[in-house]
Design a protein around this motif. Structure first.
Motif, mmCIF file in Angstrom:
data_model
loop_
_atom_site.group_PDB
_atom_site.id
_atom_site.type_symbol
_atom_site.label_atom_id
_atom_site.label_comp_id
_atom_site.label_asym_id
_atom_site.label_seq_id
_atom_site.Cartn_x
_atom_site.Cartn_y
_atom_site.Cartn_z
ATOM 1 N N LYS A 64 0.839 -1.209 0.000
ATOM 2 C CA LYS A 64 0.000 0.000 0.000
ATOM 3 C C LYS A 64 0.871 1.255 0.000
ATOM 4 N N ILE A 65 2.004 1.195 0.672
ATOM 5 C CA ILE A 65 2.935 2.334 0.640
ATOM 6 C C ILE A 65 3.498 2.488 -0.766
ATOM 7 N N VAL A 66 3.852 1.370 -1.398
ATOM 8 C CA VAL A 66 4.335 1.414 -2.787
ATOM 9 C C VAL A 66 3.281 2.069 -3.669
ATOM 10 N N LYS A 67 2.029 1.656 -3.500
ATOM 11 C CA LYS A 67 0.923 2.218 -4.293
ATOM 12 C C LYS A 67 0.835 3.734 -4.107
ATOM 13 N N GLU A 68 0.909 4.190 -2.880
ATOM 14 C CA GLU A 68 0.833 5.631 -2.606
ATOM 15 C C GLU A 68 1.999 6.384 -3.239
ATOM 16 N N GLU A 69 3.193 5.821 -3.116
ATOM 17 C CA GLU A 69 4.382 6.512 -3.630
ATOM 18 C C GLU A 69 4.418 6.545 -5.160
ATOM 19 N N VAL A 70 4.021 5.466 -5.800
ATOM 20 C CA VAL A 70 4.023 5.482 -7.264
ATOM 21 C C VAL A 70 2.923 6.405 -7.777
ATOM 22 N N LEU A 102 1.844 1.037 -10.924
ATOM 23 C CA LEU A 102 0.672 1.209 -10.066
ATOM 24 C C LEU A 102 -0.323 0.071 -10.287
ATOM 25 N N ALA A 103 -0.594 -0.266 -11.537
ATOM 26 C CA ALA A 103 -1.542 -1.339 -11.847
ATOM 27 C C ALA A 103 -1.038 -2.679 -11.307
ATOM 28 N N ILE A 104 0.244 -2.947 -11.458
ATOM 29 C CA ILE A 104 0.828 -4.193 -10.952
ATOM 30 C C ILE A 104 0.716 -4.248 -9.429
ATOM 31 N N THR A 105 0.983 -3.124 -8.784
ATOM 32 C CA THR A 105 0.925 -3.073 -7.328
ATOM 33 C C THR A 105 -0.489 -3.292 -6.824
ATOM 34 N N VAL A 106 -1.453 -2.651 -7.447
ATOM 35 C CA VAL A 106 -2.856 -2.824 -7.052
ATOM 36 C C VAL A 106 -3.275 -4.280 -7.246
ATOM 37 N N ALA A 107 -2.888 -4.868 -8.373
ATOM 38 C CA ALA A 107 -3.221 -6.275 -8.618
ATOM 39 C C ALA A 107 -2.568 -7.177 -7.574
ATOM 40 N N SER A 108 -1.346 -6.880 -7.191
ATOM 41 C CA SER A 108 -0.648 -7.680 -6.170
ATOM 42 C C SER A 108 -1.338 -7.569 -4.818
ATOM 43 N N ILE A 109 -1.769 -6.374 -4.475
ATOM 44 C CA ILE A 109 -2.500 -6.174 -3.213
ATOM 45 C C ILE A 109 -3.782 -6.992 -3.232
ATOM 46 N N ASN A 110 -4.523 -6.917 -4.327
ATOM 47 C CA ASN A 110 -5.789 -7.649 -4.423
ATOM 48 C C ASN A 110 -5.570 -9.157 -4.360
#
Length: 119
Positions: A64-70, A102-110
């Motif tokens: 989630k931090i990665v998502k915010e920073e990207v 961002l898309a990769i990170t969101v998919a990884s979180i999900n």
């Protein structure tokens, strides 16, 4: 995939740094440059930290931090697109990479959330 993302996030930080090196030096630009360098370098640092997470919850929180920073990096790139139209091609390339990360990170979180619910 993990090693590829470690490399991509590192390259994203370095590419943003290279772009920032070309930005004119002034008090106004420097504020934006500092923000972009901070957020873009934080993407890779936090992604690496997520790989050493102590639990699934810790992994999700670090991502989630990665998502915010990207997302913040993409924002600063949008600002640069407005104030430095002569660098639009390079900025658009960086935005594209940021949005993909961002898309990769969101998919990884999900995916991590779904996997956690199955346990």
């Amino acid at each position: 995939m993990k090693n590829e993302l470690i490399l991509r996030t590192k390259c994203f930080a370095l590419d943003c740094w290279s772009f920032c090196f070309k930005v004119p030096k002034s008090r106004e630009y420097n504020a934006f440059v500092n923000q972009l360098i901070r957020s873009s370098s934080s993407v890779g640092a936090n992604y690496r930290a997520a790989q050493r997470a102590k639990s699934t919850a810790d992994f999700i929180n670090k991502l989630k931090i990665v998502k915010e920073e990207v997302d913040e990096s993409v924002y600063w790139l949008e600002i640069f697109q407005e104030v430095l139209p002569e660098h639009e091609e390079e900025v658009l390339k960086l935005q594209k990479e940021g949005k993909e990360l961002l898309a990769i990170t969101v998919a990884s979180i999900n995916t991590a959330k779904r996997n956690r619910q199955r346990k």
